[in-house]
Design an enzyme around this catalytic site. Structure first.
Site, PDB file in Angstrom:
ATOM      1  N   GLU A  42     -38.487 -28.749  36.316  1.00 57.28           N
ATOM      2  CA  GLU A  42     -39.804 -28.689  35.669  1.00 57.28           C
ATOM      3  C   GLU A  42     -40.879 -29.326  36.534  1.00 57.28           C
ATOM      4  O   GLU A  42     -42.013 -28.854  36.578  1.00 57.28           O
ATOM      5  CB  GLU A  42     -39.745 -29.384  34.302  1.00 57.28           C
ATOM      6  CG  GLU A  42     -40.974 -29.128  33.423  1.00 57.28           C
ATOM      7  CD  GLU A  42     -42.177 -29.994  33.753  1.00 57.28           C
ATOM      8  OE1 GLU A  42     -43.318 -29.553  33.507  1.00 57.28           O
ATOM      9  OE2 GLU A  42     -42.000 -31.108  34.280  1.00 57.28           O
TER      10      GLU A  42
ATOM     11  N   ASP B 263     -34.772 -33.243  35.418  1.00 55.10           N
ATOM     12  CA  ASP B 263     -35.326 -33.734  36.686  1.00 55.10           C
ATOM     13  C   ASP B 263     -36.478 -34.691  36.396  1.00 55.10           C
ATOM     14  O   ASP B 263     -37.085 -34.647  35.319  1.00 55.10           O
ATOM     15  CB  ASP B 263     -35.797 -32.567  37.577  1.00 55.10           C
ATOM     16  CG  ASP B 263     -36.853 -31.698  36.905  1.00 55.10           C
ATOM     17  OD1 ASP B 263     -36.667 -31.327  35.734  1.00 55.10           O
ATOM     18  OD2 ASP B 263     -37.875 -31.395  37.547  1.00 55.10           O
TER      19      ASP B 263
HETATM   20 ZN   LIG Z   1     -41.902 -33.231  31.882  1.00 53.61          ZN
END
Ligand SMILES: [Zn+2]
Length: 454
Positions: free
Chosen positions: A155, A92
């Site tokens: 994350e 991501d």
């Molecule tokens: Zn990162």
């Protein structure tokens, strides 16, 4: 140098174009968090980027699994052999933002830079880790231990991906993430987010400032009635105060400078400056108490009674970052980064005692204990020696105030992908990784895998 390492490095040199092409396949997918869908818990595109990465891994002969769209894994050996080493990266990315000079979601090479969202955070490092594994596999080098590449998809928005994975299975005993910086980050401070509330006096019509709890606020304003204001008597170095009349009322604004909450000394806090002024002008007891606990310019928590430090991670830092009022009740939010040698309970007890005395109601909104992996563990020592071998630079451990992807794992460290002093525009416009740095990362990971798993 070891013959095998030489062989691995020359593989990486001769496969650099292919590595960059694979990075392009990932950057093309705008994997910013979106609405959850079936099999895509963090939106369509993070899941699509994960699927693409697993496809590349499968083409490379690794054994892949997609764990419900949260996390993907790619194992060196296709057996049931439990992986002892894990390399954790994420697919991501943060939103595009503005100011790009090249297309955001396309890989552009310019002056040795590979530009595009995710180039350094964290698609580039993920691809470098894959090519490290490919180098070992395609060179026919045998490993005695299995290793697993782990790709997350959340994350940038709370790491719910890892929490899901950890509920399903254990992480490998040796774990590193190239989602931080070299040489090795082994210590991360604990984190607390606190709210305070108290009743405001009638003269304060409104007050607000700051937008996120983890940043030094650059702007704050208040509207007051029935008071005279002479702003010339206040001097907060770095903050500009101004006032204007709005009918019966006076609006006072404060402009300072933003900074990340893990390095608050580089910012200028508009909220604490404004509180000091309004407390003085209006004689409000809640604001006075808050201002006494959080005087302008102080970031070590001294007046809040929580100042402390240790050799492992340095001093506590804190920011009073957000303020607002609803129906005459003040709400203020604080971010704290505390040393690795302390527990959240110790800090909270001190703070409770201090805020009780000040007449402020206190509540902990978020608690995260410190993270620490001993510097003299065999795992950390081997990573540092690999770093020294490949870069020729001195290897050492680093403590930080922020939290990395491995903050809530047992024994995990951040290893790469930024080199000390590197520029890369992470999270900003024109994010990049240099071709040289991508290749160097792949070589470091190859040497690390070989050293840890041979
Ligand atoms: Zn990162």
């Amino acid at each position: 140098m070891d013959k095998i390492l030489e062989q691995l490095f020359s593989y990486i040199d001769s496969h650099t174009e292919k590595m960059i092409a694979d990075l392009g396949r990932l950057i093309r997918i705008p994997s910013v968090m979106g609405e959850a869908e079936e099999g895509a818990p963090f939106g369509k595109y993070p899941a699509e980027a994960l699927a693409e990465m697993l496809k590349i891994c499968e083409e490379s002969g690794l054994s892949v699994r997609n764990i419900d769209g949260y996390v993907g894994t790619a194992d060196f050996y296709p057996t049931e052999k439990i992986p002892e080493l894990g390399i954790l990266s994420h697919m991501d990315v943060v939103p595009a933002g503005s100011g790009w000079s090249v297309p955001t979601f396309e890989l552009t090479e310019k002056d040795g830079k590979l530009l595009g969202r995710g180039a350094i955070d964290d698609k580039g490092p993920a691809v470098a880790a894959l090519y490290a594994v490919k180098a070992i596999k395609d060179s026919g080098v045998k490993l005695s231990k299995n290793l697993r590449l782990i790709f997350g998809t959340n994350e940038e928005n709370g790491s719910a991906d890892l929490a899901y994975y950890r509920k399903k299975e254990r992480l490998p005993e040796m774990l590193f993430t190239p989602d931080g910086s070299y040489p090795v980050i082994n210590t991360e401070k604990g984190m607390l987010r606190i709210s305070y509330s108290a009743k405001l006096s009638d003269g304060i019509v409104s007050i607000c400032g700051g937008s996120v709890v983890n940043a030094v606020p650059e702007y704050a304003e208040a509207v007051i009635s029935g008071a005279k204001v002479d702003l010339n008597k206040y001097n907060f170095d770095g903050v500009t105060l101004s006032s204007e009349t709005c009918g019966e009322n006076i609006k006072i604004t404060a402009k300072g400078k933003s900074a990340h909450a893990s390095t608050p000394e580089s910012g200028q806090n508009a909220v604490t400056a404004l509180i000091a002024v309004i407390a003085d002008v209006c004689g409000d007891s809640a604001l006075s108490a808050l201002s006494e606990m959080f005087p302008y310019g102080e970031t070590d928590g001294y007046s809040a009674g929580i100042k402390c430090s240790d050799e492992l991670s340095g001093g506590l830092t804190t920011v009073l970052s957000v303020i607002g009022a609803v129906d005459g009740v003040l709400e203020a939010k604080q971010d704290i980064r505390f040393p690795a040698g302390k527990t959240s309970g110790e800090i909270l007890a001190l703070l409770k005692e201090r805020s009780d005395r000040a007449g402020l109601e206190m509540r902990a909104d978020m608690i995260s204990e410190p993270h620490h992996v001993p510097e003299d563990s065999e795992f950390v020592r081997k990573l540092l020696s690999v770093y020294e071998l490949v870069t020729g630079e001195n290897g050492y451990c680093v403590a930080i105030g922020g939290g990395t992807y491995v903050h809530d794992t047992e024994g995990g460290v951040a290893f790469g992908a930024e080199f000390p002093g590197d520029e890369n525009n992470m999270h900003g416009a024109d994010e990049f990784i240099t071709r040289e740095s991508l290749v160097k990362n792949a070589k470091i990971f190859a040497a690390a895998i070989y050293t840890l798993c041979k």
